[in-house]
Design a protein around this motif. Structure first.
Motif, short mmCIF file in Angstrom:
data_model
loop_
_atom_site.label_atom_id
_atom_site.label_comp_id
_atom_site.label_asym_id
_atom_site.label_seq_id
_atom_site.Cartn_x
_atom_site.Cartn_y
_atom_site.Cartn_z
N ASP A 90 6.35 -1.99 11.59
CA ASP A 90 5.38 -1.03 11.08
C ASP A 90 5.81 -0.56 9.69
O ASP A 90 6.09 0.62 9.45
N VAL A 91 5.86 -1.53 8.76
CA VAL A 91 6.41 -1.31 7.43
C VAL A 91 5.35 -0.78 6.46
O VAL A 91 4.23 -1.27 6.42
N VAL A 92 5.74 0.24 5.71
CA VAL A 92 4.92 0.82 4.66
C VAL A 92 5.56 0.39 3.33
O VAL A 92 6.68 0.79 3.03
N VAL A 93 4.86 -0.47 2.58
CA VAL A 93 5.40 -0.93 1.30
C VAL A 93 5.15 0.14 0.25
O VAL A 93 4.01 0.57 0.05
N VAL A 94 6.21 0.57 -0.40
CA VAL A 94 6.12 1.62 -1.42
C VAL A 94 5.73 0.98 -2.74
O VAL A 94 6.40 0.09 -3.24
N SER A 95 4.61 1.45 -3.28
CA SER A 95 4.15 0.95 -4.57
C SER A 95 3.56 2.13 -5.34
O SER A 95 3.25 3.17 -4.76
N PRO A 96 3.39 1.97 -6.65
CA PRO A 96 2.84 3.07 -7.43
C PRO A 96 1.44 3.45 -6.92
O PRO A 96 0.68 2.59 -6.48
N PRO A 97 1.10 4.72 -6.96
CA PRO A 97 -0.23 5.14 -6.49
C PRO A 97 -1.33 4.56 -7.39
O PRO A 97 -1.13 4.39 -8.59
N ALA A 98 -2.46 4.25 -6.78
CA ALA A 98 -3.60 3.75 -7.54
C ALA A 98 -4.18 4.88 -8.38
O ALA A 98 -4.27 6.02 -7.91
N PRO A 99 -4.59 4.59 -9.60
CA PRO A 99 -5.19 5.63 -10.43
C PRO A 99 -6.45 6.19 -9.77
O PRO A 99 -7.18 5.48 -9.08
N ASP A 100 -6.68 7.46 -9.96
CA ASP A 100 -7.87 8.16 -9.46
C ASP A 100 -7.98 8.18 -7.95
O ASP A 100 -9.07 8.33 -7.40
N ARG A 101 -6.88 8.02 -7.25
CA ARG A 101 -6.91 8.07 -5.79
C ARG A 101 -6.14 9.30 -5.34
O ARG A 101 -4.96 9.45 -5.63
N ALA A 102 -6.79 10.18 -4.58
CA ALA A 102 -6.18 11.44 -4.16
C ALA A 102 -5.35 11.30 -2.89
O ALA A 102 -4.41 12.04 -2.67
N GLU A 103 -5.69 10.33 -2.02
CA GLU A 103 -4.97 10.15 -0.75
C GLU A 103 -4.11 8.89 -0.83
O GLU A 103 -4.44 7.94 -1.53
N PRO A 104 -3.04 8.85 -0.05
CA PRO A 104 -2.20 7.65 -0.02
C PRO A 104 -2.98 6.43 0.49
O PRO A 104 -3.84 6.56 1.37
N GLU A 105 -2.69 5.27 -0.08
CA GLU A 105 -3.35 4.04 0.37
C GLU A 105 -2.87 3.64 1.76
O GLU A 105 -3.62 3.08 2.54
N ASN A 106 -1.61 3.88 2.05
CA ASN A 106 -1.05 3.53 3.35
C ASN A 106 -1.49 4.56 4.38
O ASN A 106 -1.33 5.76 4.19
N ARG A 107 -2.03 4.06 5.51
CA ARG A 107 -2.53 4.95 6.56
C ARG A 107 -2.11 4.41 7.92
O ARG A 107 -2.13 3.21 8.16
N ARG A 108 -1.77 5.33 8.81
CA ARG A 108 -1.47 4.99 10.20
C ARG A 108 -2.01 6.11 11.06
O ARG A 108 -2.26 7.22 10.60
N ALA A 109 -2.18 5.82 12.36
CA ALA A 109 -2.65 6.83 13.31
C ALA A 109 -1.69 6.91 14.48
O ALA A 109 -1.00 5.94 14.80
N LYS A 110 -1.63 8.07 15.08
CA LYS A 110 -0.84 8.30 16.29
C LYS A 110 -1.46 9.46 17.05
O LYS A 110 -2.25 10.21 16.49
N SER A 111 -1.10 9.59 18.33
CA SER A 111 -1.59 10.74 19.10
C SER A 111 -0.62 11.91 18.91
O SER A 111 0.50 11.74 18.42
N SER A 112 -1.05 13.09 19.33
CA SER A 112 -0.21 14.27 19.17
C SER A 112 1.02 14.24 20.08
O SER A 112 1.98 14.97 19.84
#
Length: 140
Positions: free
Chosen positions: A12-34
């Protein structure tokens, strides 16, 4: 806290890269339960500098020296990270464990890595971000 190394293989690897211009939220997304406790691996390899020619069959030049883990929700501090479970593997992988959170809430896990070069010079500070969406399933 003192750091720990692990022989665990990354998943479950998240590759760290520079943020995309004009993007307010992270490109990498995952979901889990509480109720889940999940581990995510942040791979800083793309951000680390290499040497021009191999030395001892390696190209490593820059490496992670210090890690700071935090989380936010809606711009305010949150606490879904389990700081004591943070681990290093290799020269560029960092495991962060997330636990808890409120249903239907988004959190941003932030892993800030300070790097160092062979002459002990702090080289750069790089942030990896993961948008963690906490969603509980409705079985009704």
């Amino acid at each position: 806290l003192d750091g720990f190394l692990t022989a665990e293989a990354a998943s479950d690897v998240v590759v760290v890269s520079p943020p995309a211009p004009d993007r307010a939220e992270p490109e990498n997304r995952r979901a889990k339960s509480s109720t889940e406790r999940r581990a995510f691996w942040f791979d800083f390899t793309p951000a680390l500098r290499e040497i021009q020619r191999p030395f001892s069959d390696r190209l490593n030049f820059e490496e992670i020296n210090f890690i700071e883990v935090s989380s936010v929700s809606g711009g305010s501090g949150a606490s879904v990270e389990v700081e004591a479970s943070t681990r290093f593997a290799g020269s560029a992988l960092v495991r962060v464990v997330a636990s808890g959170g409120s249903d239907n809430t988004d959190y941003t896990l932030i892993v800030k890595a300070t790097t160092i070069t062979p002459n002990d010079t702090i080289y750069q500070v790089v942030e990896g971000r993961l948008l963690l969406q906490v969603r509980d399933q409705d079985d009704a």
